[in-house]
Design a protein around this motif. Structure first.
Motif, PDB file in Angstrom:
ATOM      1  N   LYS A 209      28.664  69.897  61.438  1.00 31.65           N
ATOM      2  CA  LYS A 209      29.274  70.226  59.857  1.00 31.65           C
ATOM      3  C   LYS A 209      30.799  69.706  60.221  1.00 31.65           C
ATOM      4  CE  LYS A 209      31.348  73.707  63.325  1.00 31.65           C
ATOM      5  NZ  LYS A 209      31.308  75.108  63.542  1.00 31.65           N
ATOM      6  N   ARG A 210      31.529  68.518  60.755  1.00 29.94           N
ATOM      7  CA  ARG A 210      32.217  67.742  60.660  1.00 29.94           C
ATOM      8  C   ARG A 210      32.383  67.418  59.747  1.00 29.94           C
ATOM      9  NH1 ARG A 210      30.908  66.871  65.246  1.00 29.94           N
ATOM     10  NH2 ARG A 210      30.982  64.350  65.835  1.00 29.94           N
ATOM     11  N   THR A 214      30.759  70.532  53.069  1.00 31.47           N
ATOM     12  CA  THR A 214      31.056  72.035  53.460  1.00 31.47           C
ATOM     13  C   THR A 214      32.681  71.879  54.785  1.00 31.47           C
ATOM     14  OG1 THR A 214      29.897  73.461  54.545  1.00 31.47           O
ATOM     15  CG2 THR A 214      29.447  73.287  52.041  1.00 31.47           C
ATOM     16  N   LYS A 215      31.652  70.741  55.807  1.00 33.42           N
ATOM     17  CA  LYS A 215      32.888  71.297  56.693  1.00 33.42           C
ATOM     18  C   LYS A 215      32.379  72.523  57.452  1.00 33.42           C
ATOM     19  CE  LYS A 215      34.685  67.306  56.863  1.00 33.42           C
ATOM     20  NZ  LYS A 215      34.497  67.187  54.994  1.00 33.42           N
ATOM     21  N   ARG A 216      31.494  73.735  57.342  1.00 31.19           N
ATOM     22  CA  ARG A 216      31.637  74.623  58.060  1.00 31.19           C
ATOM     23  C   ARG A 216      29.916  74.972  58.541  1.00 31.19           C
ATOM     24  NH1 ARG A 216      34.034  76.325  52.792  1.00 31.19           N
ATOM     25  NH2 ARG A 216      31.967  76.355  51.498  1.00 31.19           N
ATOM     26  N   LEU A 217      29.150  74.168  58.437  1.00 32.41           N
ATOM     27  CA  LEU A 217      27.541  74.286  58.699  1.00 32.41           C
ATOM     28  C   LEU A 217      27.239  72.584  59.004  1.00 32.41           C
ATOM     29  CD1 LEU A 217      26.577  76.894  55.944  1.00 32.41           C
ATOM     30  CD2 LEU A 217      26.962  76.980  58.283  1.00 32.41           C
ATOM     31  N   THR A 218      26.375  72.764  59.497  1.00 24.42           N
ATOM     32  CA  THR A 218      25.027  71.111  60.018  1.00 24.42           C
ATOM     33  C   THR A 218      25.081  71.352  58.873  1.00 24.42           C
ATOM     34  OG1 THR A 218      25.645  71.767  62.712  1.00 24.42           O
ATOM     35  CG2 THR A 218      24.021  70.025  61.865  1.00 24.42           C
ATOM     36  N   GLU A 360      25.135  76.875  50.440  1.00 25.30           N
ATOM     37  CA  GLU A 360      25.205  77.523  50.819  1.00 25.30           C
ATOM     38  C   GLU A 360      24.761  79.566  50.003  1.00 25.30           C
ATOM     39  OE1 GLU A 360      29.955  77.437  52.823  1.00 25.30           O
ATOM     40  OE2 GLU A 360      29.480  76.014  53.427  1.00 25.30           O
TER      41      GLU A 360
END
Length: 396
Positions: A209-210, A214-218, A360
Protein backbone atom coordinates in the motif's frame (compact mmCIF):
# COMPACT_ATOMS: atom_id res chain seq x y z
CA UNK A 1 19.17 39.55 2.50
CA UNK A 2 17.01 42.09 4.39
CA UNK A 3 16.05 41.17 7.96
CA UNK A 4 12.41 40.37 8.70
CA UNK A 5 10.82 43.27 10.67
CA UNK A 6 10.20 42.32 14.31
CA UNK A 7 8.43 44.39 17.01
CA UNK A 8 10.42 45.34 20.13
CA UNK A 9 9.44 46.70 23.53
CA UNK A 10 10.89 50.08 24.63
CA UNK A 11 10.94 50.24 28.42
CA UNK A 12 11.49 53.99 28.56
CA UNK A 13 8.17 54.61 26.82
CA UNK A 14 6.45 51.38 27.90
CA UNK A 15 5.28 50.73 24.31
CA UNK A 16 5.93 48.31 21.46
CA UNK A 17 7.56 49.61 18.27
CA UNK A 18 8.45 48.27 14.81
CA UNK A 19 10.40 49.66 11.84
CA UNK A 20 8.63 49.19 8.50
CA UNK A 21 9.53 50.77 5.15
CA UNK A 22 11.99 53.10 6.87
CA UNK A 23 9.40 54.42 9.32
CA UNK A 24 9.04 53.68 13.04
CA UNK A 25 5.53 52.72 14.19
CA UNK A 26 4.19 52.93 17.76
CA UNK A 27 2.16 49.77 18.36
CA UNK A 28 0.93 50.67 21.88
CA UNK A 29 1.57 49.26 25.37
CA UNK A 30 -0.46 46.02 25.13
CA UNK A 31 1.56 43.17 23.60
CA UNK A 32 -1.37 41.27 22.07
CA UNK A 33 -2.88 44.42 20.53
CA UNK A 34 0.57 45.54 19.40
CA UNK A 35 1.23 42.32 17.46
CA UNK A 36 -2.23 42.43 15.87
CA UNK A 37 -1.47 45.95 14.68
CA UNK A 38 1.96 44.76 13.49
CA UNK A 39 0.41 41.97 11.38
CA UNK A 40 -2.00 44.45 9.82
CA UNK A 41 0.86 46.81 8.98
CA UNK A 42 2.80 43.91 7.47
CA UNK A 43 -0.08 43.16 5.11
CA UNK A 44 0.08 46.75 3.89
CA UNK A 45 3.86 47.00 3.91
CA UNK A 46 6.14 46.76 0.89
CA UNK A 47 8.61 44.77 2.98
CA UNK A 48 6.06 41.97 3.50
CA UNK A 49 5.73 41.36 -0.22
CA UNK A 50 7.87 38.55 -1.65
CA UNK A 51 10.77 39.60 -3.83
CA UNK A 52 10.41 39.04 -7.56
CA UNK A 53 12.09 35.87 -8.77
CA UNK A 54 12.57 34.05 -12.04
CA UNK A 55 9.95 31.49 -13.00
CA UNK A 56 12.74 28.93 -13.46
CA UNK A 57 13.79 29.32 -9.81
CA UNK A 58 10.21 29.05 -8.60
CA UNK A 59 9.66 26.00 -10.79
CA UNK A 60 12.67 24.28 -9.19
CA UNK A 61 11.16 24.85 -5.75
CA UNK A 62 7.79 23.52 -6.90
CA UNK A 63 9.33 20.39 -8.43
CA UNK A 64 11.35 19.74 -5.26
CA UNK A 65 8.12 19.94 -3.27
CA UNK A 66 6.32 17.58 -5.69
CA UNK A 67 9.22 15.12 -5.50
CA UNK A 68 8.95 15.04 -1.70
CA UNK A 69 5.17 15.02 -1.39
CA UNK A 70 3.85 13.17 -4.44
CA UNK A 71 4.37 9.92 -6.37
CA UNK A 72 7.34 9.59 -8.78
CA UNK A 73 4.98 9.53 -11.79
CA UNK A 74 3.41 12.80 -10.65
CA UNK A 75 6.84 14.41 -10.38
CA UNK A 76 7.79 13.26 -13.88
CA UNK A 77 4.43 14.49 -15.23
CA UNK A 78 5.12 18.03 -13.99
CA UNK A 79 8.85 18.02 -14.67
CA UNK A 80 8.50 17.15 -18.36
CA UNK A 81 6.01 19.95 -19.08
CA UNK A 82 7.47 22.66 -16.86
CA UNK A 83 11.00 22.14 -18.21
CA UNK A 84 9.62 22.69 -21.71
CA UNK A 85 8.10 25.99 -20.59
CA UNK A 86 11.38 27.09 -18.99
CA UNK A 87 13.29 26.30 -22.19
CA UNK A 88 10.99 28.66 -24.10
CA UNK A 89 11.08 31.44 -21.46
CA UNK A 90 14.35 30.90 -19.53
CA UNK A 91 14.61 34.40 -18.00
CA UNK A 92 10.99 35.39 -17.42
CA UNK A 93 9.96 36.53 -13.95
CA UNK A 94 7.26 34.44 -12.29
CA UNK A 95 4.86 37.35 -11.85
CA UNK A 96 5.47 38.46 -15.46
CA UNK A 97 3.99 35.27 -16.93
CA UNK A 98 0.74 36.08 -18.72
CA UNK A 99 -1.93 33.74 -20.19
CA UNK A 100 -0.96 34.73 -23.76
CA UNK A 101 2.59 33.43 -23.24
CA UNK A 102 1.33 30.11 -21.91
CA UNK A 103 -0.99 29.74 -24.91
CA UNK A 104 1.82 30.64 -27.34
CA UNK A 105 4.04 28.01 -25.72
CA UNK A 106 1.37 25.30 -25.98
CA UNK A 107 0.75 26.25 -29.63
CA UNK A 108 4.37 25.36 -30.41
CA UNK A 109 3.45 21.67 -30.17
CA UNK A 110 1.09 19.42 -32.10
CA UNK A 111 -0.94 18.14 -29.16
CA UNK A 112 -4.23 16.38 -28.61
CA UNK A 113 -7.00 18.18 -26.75
CA UNK A 114 -6.17 16.40 -23.51
CA UNK A 115 -2.42 17.00 -23.86
CA UNK A 116 -3.05 20.73 -24.41
CA UNK A 117 -5.13 20.74 -21.25
CA UNK A 118 -2.33 19.06 -19.30
CA UNK A 119 0.27 21.61 -20.44
CA UNK A 120 -1.98 24.45 -19.24
CA UNK A 121 -2.64 22.66 -15.94
CA UNK A 122 1.07 22.17 -15.21
CA UNK A 123 1.92 25.89 -15.39
CA UNK A 124 -1.24 27.00 -13.62
CA UNK A 125 -0.68 24.50 -10.79
CA UNK A 126 2.94 25.62 -10.34
CA UNK A 127 1.98 29.28 -9.95
CA UNK A 128 -1.01 28.44 -7.77
CA UNK A 129 1.32 26.52 -5.44
CA UNK A 130 3.74 29.47 -5.35
CA UNK A 131 0.92 31.81 -4.32
CA UNK A 132 -0.16 29.51 -1.48
CA UNK A 133 3.45 29.25 -0.31
CA UNK A 134 3.79 33.03 -0.22
CA UNK A 135 6.48 33.05 -2.92
CA UNK A 136 4.51 35.41 -5.16
CA UNK A 137 1.99 38.11 -4.28
CA UNK A 138 -0.51 37.27 -7.02
CA UNK A 139 -1.10 34.45 -9.47
CA UNK A 140 -0.57 35.99 -12.93
CA UNK A 141 -2.37 33.16 -14.74
CA UNK A 142 -5.35 32.82 -12.40
CA UNK A 143 -7.62 33.86 -15.29
CA UNK A 144 -6.06 31.38 -17.74
CA UNK A 145 -8.80 29.21 -19.22
CA UNK A 146 -7.88 25.53 -19.17
CA UNK A 147 -9.62 23.59 -21.96
CA UNK A 148 -11.71 20.54 -21.16
CA UNK A 149 -10.09 17.18 -21.77
CA UNK A 150 -11.25 14.53 -24.18
CA UNK A 151 -13.22 11.62 -22.81
CA UNK A 152 -11.02 8.67 -21.90
CA UNK A 153 -13.83 6.22 -22.56
CA UNK A 154 -11.84 4.62 -25.36
CA UNK A 155 -12.21 0.89 -25.80
CA UNK A 156 -10.51 -1.19 -28.49
CA UNK A 157 -11.82 -4.31 -30.12
CA UNK A 158 -9.64 -7.40 -30.40
CA UNK A 159 -9.08 -6.46 -34.07
CA UNK A 160 -7.79 -3.02 -33.02
CA UNK A 161 -5.45 -4.69 -30.55
CA UNK A 162 -4.11 -7.13 -33.17
CA UNK A 163 -3.57 -4.22 -35.55
CA UNK A 164 -1.55 -2.42 -32.87
CA UNK A 165 0.59 -5.49 -32.17
CA UNK A 166 1.31 -5.95 -35.86
CA UNK A 167 2.71 -2.41 -36.02
CA UNK A 168 4.95 -2.67 -32.94
CA UNK A 169 8.53 -3.28 -34.00
CA UNK A 170 9.98 -3.25 -30.49
CA UNK A 171 9.42 -6.56 -28.60
CA UNK A 172 10.02 -4.75 -25.29
CA UNK A 173 7.06 -2.45 -25.98
CA UNK A 174 5.03 -5.45 -27.11
CA UNK A 175 5.53 -7.13 -23.70
CA UNK A 176 4.25 -4.01 -21.94
CA UNK A 177 1.25 -3.65 -24.25
CA UNK A 178 0.23 -7.30 -23.99
CA UNK A 179 0.52 -7.29 -20.20
CA UNK A 180 -1.71 -4.21 -19.93
CA UNK A 181 -4.26 -5.70 -22.35
CA UNK A 182 -4.36 -8.99 -20.42
CA UNK A 183 -4.53 -7.54 -16.88
CA UNK A 184 -6.21 -4.11 -17.07
CA UNK A 185 -3.54 -2.69 -14.75
CA UNK A 186 -2.83 1.01 -14.42
CA UNK A 187 0.12 2.34 -16.45
CA UNK A 188 1.89 3.46 -13.28
CA UNK A 189 1.62 -0.13 -12.00
CA UNK A 190 3.06 -1.83 -15.07
CA UNK A 191 5.80 0.80 -15.42
CA UNK A 192 6.87 0.38 -11.78
CA UNK A 193 6.31 -3.32 -11.05
CA UNK A 194 9.45 -5.17 -9.93
CA UNK A 195 10.43 -8.81 -9.51
CA UNK A 196 9.88 -8.54 -5.75
CA UNK A 197 6.20 -7.74 -6.40
CA UNK A 198 5.54 -10.98 -8.29
CA UNK A 199 3.72 -13.73 -6.39
CA UNK A 200 4.29 -16.63 -8.78
CA UNK A 201 2.40 -19.15 -6.61
CA UNK A 202 -0.84 -17.22 -6.98
CA UNK A 203 -0.02 -15.66 -10.39
CA UNK A 204 -0.28 -12.04 -9.36
CA UNK A 205 1.54 -8.79 -8.64
CA UNK A 206 1.28 -7.65 -5.03
CA UNK A 207 2.14 -3.96 -4.63
CA UNK A 208 2.36 -2.80 -0.96
CA UNK A 209 0.00 0.00 0.00
CA UNK A 210 2.89 2.42 0.59
CA UNK A 211 3.76 1.99 -3.12
CA UNK A 212 0.19 1.82 -4.47
CA UNK A 213 -1.68 4.69 -6.05
CA UNK A 214 -3.93 5.43 -3.08
CA UNK A 215 -1.38 4.58 -0.34
CA UNK A 216 -4.32 3.07 1.56
CA UNK A 217 -4.71 -0.44 0.17
CA UNK A 218 -2.40 -3.14 -1.11
CA UNK A 219 -2.84 -3.39 -4.88
CA UNK A 220 -3.17 -6.87 -6.33
CA UNK A 221 -3.05 -7.46 -10.09
CA UNK A 222 -3.98 -10.97 -11.20
CA UNK A 223 -2.20 -12.46 -14.21
CA UNK A 224 -3.52 -14.86 -16.83
CA UNK A 225 -1.11 -17.35 -18.39
CA UNK A 226 0.12 -14.95 -21.05
CA UNK A 227 0.79 -12.13 -18.59
CA UNK A 228 2.41 -14.52 -16.10
CA UNK A 229 4.81 -15.83 -18.73
CA UNK A 230 5.91 -12.30 -19.62
CA UNK A 231 6.31 -11.27 -15.97
CA UNK A 232 8.35 -14.37 -15.08
CA UNK A 233 10.63 -13.95 -18.11
CA UNK A 234 11.25 -10.25 -17.47
CA UNK A 235 11.74 -10.75 -13.72
CA UNK A 236 14.50 -13.23 -14.47
CA UNK A 237 16.14 -10.76 -16.86
CA UNK A 238 15.70 -7.79 -14.49
CA UNK A 239 15.79 -9.04 -10.89
CA UNK A 240 16.28 -5.51 -9.50
CA UNK A 241 14.19 -2.48 -10.44
CA UNK A 242 11.25 -2.25 -12.88
CA UNK A 243 10.92 -5.35 -15.04
CA UNK A 244 9.50 -3.58 -18.11
CA UNK A 245 12.38 -1.88 -19.93
CA UNK A 246 13.04 -0.43 -23.36
CA UNK A 247 15.62 -1.61 -25.88
CA UNK A 248 18.39 0.35 -24.10
CA UNK A 249 17.70 -1.41 -20.81
CA UNK A 250 16.16 1.64 -19.14
CA UNK A 251 12.75 1.48 -17.42
CA UNK A 252 9.90 2.76 -19.56
CA UNK A 253 8.65 6.23 -18.67
CA UNK A 254 5.14 7.49 -19.38
CA UNK A 255 6.41 9.98 -21.96
CA UNK A 256 8.57 7.35 -23.69
CA UNK A 257 5.56 5.04 -24.02
CA UNK A 258 3.37 7.86 -25.34
CA UNK A 259 6.03 8.85 -27.87
CA UNK A 260 6.27 5.24 -29.01
CA UNK A 261 2.48 5.09 -29.52
CA UNK A 262 2.55 8.38 -31.44
CA UNK A 263 5.30 7.04 -33.69
CA UNK A 264 3.23 3.90 -34.35
CA UNK A 265 0.13 5.97 -35.17
CA UNK A 266 2.21 8.16 -37.49
CA UNK A 267 3.57 5.11 -39.30
CA UNK A 268 0.10 3.54 -39.56
CA UNK A 269 -1.37 6.83 -40.73
CA UNK A 270 1.17 7.28 -43.51
CA UNK A 271 0.36 3.79 -44.75
CA UNK A 272 -3.36 4.64 -44.79
CA UNK A 273 -2.69 7.93 -46.60
CA UNK A 274 -0.67 6.09 -49.24
CA UNK A 275 -3.22 3.30 -49.69
CA UNK A 276 -6.10 5.77 -50.06
CA UNK A 277 -4.18 8.19 -52.22
CA UNK A 278 -4.83 11.09 -49.84
CA UNK A 279 -3.02 14.43 -50.20
CA UNK A 280 -2.84 17.70 -48.29
CA UNK A 281 -4.48 20.53 -50.28
CA UNK A 282 -2.17 23.42 -51.20
CA UNK A 283 -4.70 25.92 -49.86
CA UNK A 284 -4.67 24.18 -46.49
CA UNK A 285 -0.87 24.31 -46.44
CA UNK A 286 -0.89 28.04 -47.19
CA UNK A 287 -3.34 28.69 -44.34
CA UNK A 288 -1.18 26.68 -41.96
CA UNK A 289 1.93 28.64 -43.03
CA UNK A 290 0.32 31.84 -41.73
CA UNK A 291 0.13 30.39 -38.22
CA UNK A 292 3.77 29.26 -38.01
CA UNK A 293 6.55 31.10 -36.23
CA UNK A 294 8.51 33.03 -38.91
CA UNK A 295 11.95 32.48 -37.31
CA UNK A 296 14.03 29.57 -36.07
CA UNK A 297 17.24 29.02 -34.13
CA UNK A 298 20.32 28.02 -36.12
CA UNK A 299 23.62 27.56 -34.23
CA UNK A 300 22.30 29.72 -31.41
CA UNK A 301 21.21 32.56 -33.72
CA UNK A 302 17.70 33.55 -34.73
CA UNK A 303 17.22 33.35 -38.50
CA UNK A 304 14.20 33.98 -40.68
CA UNK A 305 12.53 30.95 -42.23
CA UNK A 306 12.32 30.87 -46.00
CA UNK A 307 9.03 30.33 -47.79
CA UNK A 308 10.22 26.83 -48.61
CA UNK A 309 10.99 26.19 -44.93
CA UNK A 310 7.49 27.32 -43.92
CA UNK A 311 5.87 25.23 -46.67
CA UNK A 312 7.77 22.09 -45.61
CA UNK A 313 6.97 22.64 -41.93
CA UNK A 314 3.28 23.29 -42.61
CA UNK A 315 2.94 20.19 -44.81
CA UNK A 316 4.76 18.04 -42.25
CA UNK A 317 2.53 19.18 -39.38
CA UNK A 318 -0.67 18.76 -41.39
CA UNK A 319 0.41 15.29 -42.51
CA UNK A 320 1.18 14.33 -38.92
CA UNK A 321 -2.24 15.59 -37.76
CA UNK A 322 -3.96 13.63 -40.54
CA UNK A 323 -2.07 10.48 -39.53
CA UNK A 324 -3.28 10.87 -35.95
CA UNK A 325 -6.87 11.49 -37.09
CA UNK A 326 -6.86 8.33 -39.22
CA UNK A 327 -5.65 5.95 -36.50
CA UNK A 328 -7.01 4.69 -33.15
CA UNK A 329 -5.92 6.68 -30.08
CA UNK A 330 -3.65 4.00 -28.64
CA UNK A 331 -2.42 4.41 -25.05
CA UNK A 332 -1.88 2.24 -21.99
CA UNK A 333 -4.96 3.78 -20.36
CA UNK A 334 -7.04 2.91 -23.41
CA UNK A 335 -5.86 -0.71 -23.11
CA UNK A 336 -6.92 -0.69 -19.43
CA UNK A 337 -10.37 0.64 -20.37
CA UNK A 338 -10.60 -2.00 -23.09
CA UNK A 339 -9.93 -4.73 -20.53
CA UNK A 340 -12.78 -3.49 -18.33
CA UNK A 341 -15.16 -3.18 -21.27
CA UNK A 342 -14.41 -6.73 -22.42
CA UNK A 343 -14.86 -8.07 -18.88
CA UNK A 344 -18.25 -6.37 -18.44
CA UNK A 345 -19.49 -7.51 -21.86
CA UNK A 346 -18.44 -11.09 -21.09
CA UNK A 347 -20.57 -11.02 -17.96
CA UNK A 348 -18.04 -10.53 -15.17
CA UNK A 349 -20.00 -8.81 -12.40
CA UNK A 350 -19.18 -5.09 -11.91
CA UNK A 351 -18.01 -5.50 -8.31
CA UNK A 352 -15.43 -8.10 -9.34
CA UNK A 353 -14.31 -5.94 -12.27
CA UNK A 354 -13.91 -2.96 -9.92
CA UNK A 355 -11.83 -4.99 -7.47
CA UNK A 356 -9.63 -6.45 -10.22
CA UNK A 357 -9.01 -2.94 -11.56
CA UNK A 358 -8.10 -1.59 -8.13
CA UNK A 359 -11.05 0.82 -7.77
CA UNK A 360 -11.90 1.64 -4.16
CA UNK A 361 -15.35 2.83 -5.24
CA UNK A 362 -17.21 0.38 -7.55
CA UNK A 363 -19.57 3.18 -8.60
CA UNK A 364 -16.72 4.52 -10.73
CA UNK A 365 -17.53 1.82 -13.27
CA UNK A 366 -20.98 3.28 -13.88
CA UNK A 367 -19.47 6.72 -14.49
CA UNK A 368 -16.49 5.75 -16.62
CA UNK A 369 -18.00 2.96 -18.70
CA UNK A 370 -21.29 4.57 -19.74
CA UNK A 371 -20.23 4.02 -23.35
CA UNK A 372 -21.48 0.44 -22.96
CA UNK A 373 -25.02 1.87 -23.07
CA UNK A 374 -24.27 2.95 -26.64
CA UNK A 375 -23.58 -0.63 -27.71
CA UNK A 376 -27.03 -1.81 -28.91
CA UNK A 377 -25.95 -5.43 -29.39
CA UNK A 378 -24.66 -5.68 -25.83
CA UNK A 379 -27.64 -3.86 -24.30
CA UNK A 380 -30.15 -6.01 -26.21
CA UNK A 381 -28.36 -9.16 -25.08
CA UNK A 382 -28.45 -7.99 -21.45
CA UNK A 383 -32.13 -7.03 -21.71
CA UNK A 384 -32.94 -10.51 -23.01
CA UNK A 385 -30.79 -12.12 -20.34
CA UNK A 386 -32.72 -10.23 -17.65
CA UNK A 387 -35.90 -12.19 -18.52
CA UNK A 388 -34.36 -15.42 -19.79
CA UNK A 389 -35.60 -17.58 -16.89
CA UNK A 390 -39.18 -16.35 -16.90
CA UNK A 391 -41.95 -18.76 -17.99
CA UNK A 392 -43.17 -18.20 -21.55
CA UNK A 393 -46.70 -17.26 -20.40
CA UNK A 394 -45.33 -14.40 -18.27
CA UNK A 395 -43.44 -12.94 -21.23
CA UNK A 396 -46.62 -12.75 -23.35
Amino acid sequence: MARTPTPWYRKSRKCWFVMLDGKQHNLGPDKKAAFEKFYQLMLESKESKPAAQAFASLADQFLEWVQRKRAPDTYEWYRYRIERFVRKYPNILAEAVVPHQVEAWVDDYDLSVTSRRNYFRAIKRCLSWALKQGLIATNPVASLEVPSGESREIAFSYEDFKLLLSNIRNPDLSDLVVSTWETGCRPQESLRVEARHIDAAHRRWVIPKRESKTKRLTRVVYLNERAMEISARLAQANPVGPIFRNSTGRPWSTEAVNCAFQAIRHRMGRAIIKSRGLTIAEKEIEEKMKTLKPTRLAKGKTVKKTKSDLHTEAKRKLTYRLCIDLTPCYSLYALRHSWATRALIKGVDPLTVAILMGHEDPSMLSRVYQHLSLNPKHMLSEAQRATRDEPEEEKK
